[in-house]
Design an enzyme around this catalytic site. Structure first.
Site, short mmCIF file in Angstrom:
data_model
loop_
_atom_site.label_atom_id
_atom_site.label_comp_id
_atom_site.label_asym_id
_atom_site.label_seq_id
_atom_site.Cartn_x
_atom_site.Cartn_y
_atom_site.Cartn_z
N ASN A 1 0.84 -1.19 0.00
CA ASN A 1 0.00 0.00 0.00
C ASN A 1 0.88 1.25 0.00
OD1 ASN A 1 -2.75 -0.84 -0.10
ND2 ASN A 1 -2.55 -1.64 1.98
N LYS B 1 6.31 3.06 -3.73
CA LYS B 1 6.73 1.79 -4.34
C LYS B 1 5.84 1.45 -5.54
CE LYS B 1 8.56 -0.85 -0.39
NZ LYS B 1 8.40 -2.13 0.32
N ASP C 1 10.68 -7.09 -0.43
CA ASP C 1 11.18 -6.63 0.86
C ASP C 1 12.54 -6.02 0.59
OD1 ASP C 1 10.82 -6.12 3.55
OD2 ASP C 1 11.76 -7.97 4.21
N THR C 2 12.76 -4.90 1.24
CA THR C 2 13.98 -4.14 0.99
C THR C 2 14.68 -3.87 2.30
OG1 THR C 2 13.13 -3.06 -1.00
CG2 THR C 2 14.89 -1.91 0.16
N PHE D 1 11.79 8.25 -0.65
CA PHE D 1 11.15 7.86 0.60
C PHE D 1 12.10 6.98 1.38
CE2 PHE D 1 10.10 4.88 -2.69
CZ PHE D 1 10.12 3.63 -2.11
N ASP E 1 16.15 7.20 1.53
CA ASP E 1 16.69 7.85 0.32
C ASP E 1 17.50 9.12 0.60
OD1 ASP E 1 15.62 5.83 -1.17
OD2 ASP E 1 14.10 7.04 -2.19
N LYS F 1 16.47 7.81 -10.57
CA LYS F 1 16.55 6.84 -9.47
C LYS F 1 16.17 5.45 -9.97
CE LYS F 1 14.62 5.35 -5.12
NZ LYS F 1 13.52 5.44 -4.16
N HIS G 1 17.82 -0.21 -6.40
CA HIS G 1 17.73 -1.61 -6.03
C HIS G 1 16.41 -2.21 -6.49
CE1 HIS G 1 16.56 1.33 -3.07
NE2 HIS G 1 15.69 0.50 -2.56
N ARG G 2 15.31 -1.47 -6.30
CA ARG G 2 14.01 -1.99 -6.74
C ARG G 2 13.95 -2.06 -8.26
NH1 ARG G 2 11.45 0.92 -3.81
NH2 ARG G 2 11.36 -0.52 -2.08
#
Length: 198
Positions: A12, A16, A72-73, A157, A160, A180, A185-186
């Protein structure tokens, strides 16, 4: 691997969701948890990023029937023995603070714990777990960098504002979304997913 026409991203977190939708473009329709009317407190009790991502994806598949992916980060800081790592979103809360996912409190605690540290090397690592039909997949993205002395920038966020990617002069929070996403990573984890698509 073929993406379904519609897939749920088990989050949510609007930041992301936007990031992933921008990266995937029109390849498939990405729904959030709110859009499938899921307001469950999905357990994240694993001790690894991989484990937590799979727990979330499996929950949506088992309880709602949708093909799903979850991430998951963790921010892994060398001088702190890899902390906050899998506890990145709950870092302050698990160290006497109040409330999970309090980005400001997490950053403040991180910077406090980094006072006097000369080794400021760190990395962001994202693991995506995906369930399509009966098949399960995992993908990883990682970006090396360092922790700044003070927060910089107002975009992004989480951590960052204090993460400076290697070879860059701007923190993630000082970059626009496209820049970005090109190195995050994402973005890299989604890129690894995309390489597996038919």
């Amino acid at each position: 691997m073929k993406l379904p026409e519609t897939i749920v991203f088990a989050t949510n977190n609007a930041h992301k969701l936007q990031e992933v939708r921008e990266i995937l473009g029109d390849r498939c329709r990405v729904l959030s948890l709110a859009e499938i009317n899921c307001h469950d407190d999905i357990p994240e009790t694993a001790d690894t990023l991989e484990g937590n991502a799979m727990l979330k994806a499996r929950w949506i598949k088992d309880h709602y029937g949708y093909d799903c992916f979850a991430d998951d980060t963790g921010l892994e800081v060398d001088a702190l023995g890899g902390a906050p790592g899998v506890k990145s979103a709950r870092y302050a809360a698990e160290n006497g603070g109040s409330g999970d996912h309090d980005s400001k409190a997490n950053m403040c605690l991180l910077l406090k714990n980094m006072e006097g540290k000369t080794d400021r090397s760190a990395r962001f690592r994202t693991v995506i777990a995906m369930i399509c039909g009966e098949e399960t997949y995992t993908f990883e993205g990682k970006v090396e960098g360092s922790i700044t002395e003070v927060p910089r920038g107002s975009d992004g966020f989480g951590y960052d504002p204090v993460f400076l990617p290697s070879g860059e002069s701007l923190t993630f929070a000082e970059m626009d979304g496209a820049r970005k996403n090109s190195m995050s990573h994402r973005g890299r984890a989604v890129g690894a997913l995309m390489e597996e698509l038919d």
